[in-house]
Design a protein around this motif. Structure first.
Motif, mmCIF file in Angstrom:
data_model
loop_
_atom_site.group_PDB
_atom_site.id
_atom_site.type_symbol
_atom_site.label_atom_id
_atom_site.label_comp_id
_atom_site.label_asym_id
_atom_site.label_seq_id
_atom_site.Cartn_x
_atom_site.Cartn_y
_atom_site.Cartn_z
ATOM 1 N N SER A 38 51.505 49.616 27.535
ATOM 2 C CA SER A 38 51.998 50.862 26.106
ATOM 3 C C SER A 38 50.695 49.712 25.260
ATOM 4 O O SER A 38 51.149 48.287 25.642
ATOM 5 N N TYR A 92 44.194 56.512 23.809
ATOM 6 C CA TYR A 92 44.640 57.869 23.813
ATOM 7 C C TYR A 92 46.498 57.532 23.484
ATOM 8 O O TYR A 92 46.538 58.734 23.396
ATOM 9 N N GLN A 93 46.841 56.977 23.401
ATOM 10 C CA GLN A 93 47.895 56.549 22.619
ATOM 11 C C GLN A 93 48.934 57.257 21.654
ATOM 12 O O GLN A 93 47.372 57.407 20.278
ATOM 13 N N ASN A 94 49.650 57.062 20.195
ATOM 14 C CA ASN A 94 49.637 58.081 19.479
ATOM 15 C C ASN A 94 49.140 57.283 17.984
ATOM 16 O O ASN A 94 49.723 55.512 17.922
ATOM 17 N N HIS A 165 43.032 59.699 40.643
ATOM 18 C CA HIS A 165 43.523 61.071 40.025
ATOM 19 C C HIS A 165 43.446 62.651 39.857
ATOM 20 O O HIS A 165 44.064 62.836 40.386
ATOM 21 N N ASP A 171 48.688 59.622 37.846
ATOM 22 C CA ASP A 171 47.829 60.364 36.535
ATOM 23 C C ASP A 171 48.061 59.470 34.982
ATOM 24 O O ASP A 171 48.747 58.887 34.261
ATOM 25 N N LYS A 173 46.262 57.945 32.240
ATOM 26 C CA LYS A 173 46.041 58.127 30.257
ATOM 27 C C LYS A 173 45.099 58.034 30.161
ATOM 28 O O LYS A 173 44.319 59.212 29.735
ATOM 29 N N TRP A 174 43.911 57.357 30.283
ATOM 30 C CA TRP A 174 43.197 56.995 29.540
ATOM 31 C C TRP A 174 41.650 57.994 30.464
ATOM 32 O O TRP A 174 41.516 58.610 29.893
ATOM 33 N N LYS A 176 43.077 60.307 31.717
ATOM 34 C CA LYS A 176 43.215 62.291 31.649
ATOM 35 C C LYS A 176 41.943 62.691 30.348
ATOM 36 O O LYS A 176 42.460 63.531 30.206
ATOM 37 N N TYR A 177 42.467 61.800 29.014
ATOM 38 C CA TYR A 177 42.205 61.922 28.085
ATOM 39 C C TYR A 177 40.518 61.670 27.952
ATOM 40 O O TYR A 177 40.389 62.829 26.710
ATOM 41 N N ASP A 180 40.271 65.471 28.690
ATOM 42 C CA ASP A 180 40.530 66.581 27.926
ATOM 43 C C ASP A 180 40.077 66.595 27.019
ATOM 44 O O ASP A 180 39.454 67.299 26.046
#
Length: 350
Positions: A38, A92-94, A165, A171, A173-174, A176-177, A180
């Protein structure tokens, strides 16, 4: 550092006879890496560093009595680079705590309440969420990777992540982001294109689309809020209002508070107390709703001040078009008089 594992005690590393300790966090090139993969601690570190720099900025603002537009420019050039350092990999994090720093700064320089809606706070100063910058920079970094040499380490790693991926094995995250973002700007086909031509024009196009999406979202939020609908009556776009740079500080702060509902008129205090909109009456007339329009144009309590500060054109047959014209004027004398009149109204309500 061993990424992803919970039990580090089963591993031991040595350099000669020296045992190398296994850490949970490590700062490399200014970015904090954590064993749990994270980047939240990296973001927290950026926020902590930016707050130190922001304290220095506040001192300069106070000592030099800087105009509002220069204050914002200094924020962009001294604080934002610290906040967004490395965002190409952790974006991609909050990023809520990143946005909070900017919003805190904007509230501070305008002296507005914490309850001030973000959509009015940022629009008044012509700001947009930092997430828009982050997405734009992530796309720029992604383009530089896929347009790079096929033997480059970042490209080789990207190919592995991309293939896994697409096969549905992992999956990431980077990855996928990035996909997106491209979907949101209507360019998902680029995700499968290699290499990308005219990348400079493309980056500008994507950045502009992200800005346009934010403007659409901004209008949606305004239309879905009773407070926002009043604001939308005189605010049509996201740009720094000219009164902020043309008026003396005491006047622009007063006018800004009135425009952003940082007052204690019945329309606002009734909202705090849960009073239905149609019952938030003016305490002096007890007929109309006690909102900004009523007190500027109609309330008999302020007849004398209204005739003193406003031209007859405005208080004769008032309507929403004149309300917008009055609060959007660029005439310096009119702006000063409106600020003085607004100050009288607000002071009468504490």
């Amino acid at each position: 550092m061993i990424f992803g594992t919970r039990n580090d005690s089963r591993f031991e590393f040595k350099l000669g006879n020296h045992i190398i300790s296994i850490c949970k966090e490590f700062k490399y090139l200014g970015i904090v890496f954590s064993k749990n993969r994270s980047f939240y601690n990296a973001i927290k570190n950026n926020v902590a560093q930016s707050r130190k720099a922001m304290n220095l900025l506040y001192k300069r603002i106070r000592n030099l009595n800087l105009p509002i537009d220069l204050q914002v420019k200094l924020f962009d050039h001294t604080i934002v680079p610290i906040l967004l350092y490395g965002c190409e990999i952790w974006g991609y994090q909050n990023t809520h705590i990143i946005e909070n720093v900017q919003n805190e700064f904007l509230r501070n320089i305008l002296r507005l309440r914490k309850s001030t809606p973000i959509y009015t706070l940022q629009a008044e100063l012509g700001r947009r969420p930092l997430q828009t910058n982050i997405k734009s920079r992530m796309i720029g970094y992604w383009i530089s990777i896929i347009n790079g040499k096929s033997t480059k380490l970042t490209r080789l790693l990207y190919n592995i992540l991309y293939n896994e991926h697409e096969l549905g094995n992992y999956d990431f995250k980077w990855i996928k982001y990035i996909k997106d973002i491209l979907i949101s700007v209507g360019k998902v086909n680029l995700f499968y294109t290699d290499p990308i031509h005219n990348h400079r024009a493309l980056k500008l196009s994507i950045k502009q689309t992200l800005v346009d999406l934010h403007i659409q979202e901004w209008r949606t939020k305004l239309n879905s809020s009773s407070k926002g609908k009043c604001y939308l009556a005189f605010k049509t776009d996201i740009c720094m209002e000219k009164y902020l740079t043309r008026l003396p500080k005491r006047y622009y702060l007063t006018l800004c508070k009135f425009r952003t509902a940082n007052h204690k008129l019945p329309i606002e205090t009734g909202r705090w107390e849960g009073v239905p909109l149609n019952e938030r009456k003016c305490p002096h007339c007890n007929i109309d709703i006690g909102d900004e329009f009523h007190f500027i144009f109609k309330c008999t309590l302020f007849n004398a001040e209204r005739h003193m500060y406003l031209k007859p054109y405005f208080h004769r047959r008032p309507n929403m078009l004149k309300f917008k014209e009055l609060l959007s004027t660029n005439n310096l004398n009119t702006l000063i008089n409106v600020a003085k009149f607004v100050d009288v109204i607000m002071k009468s309500f504490g």
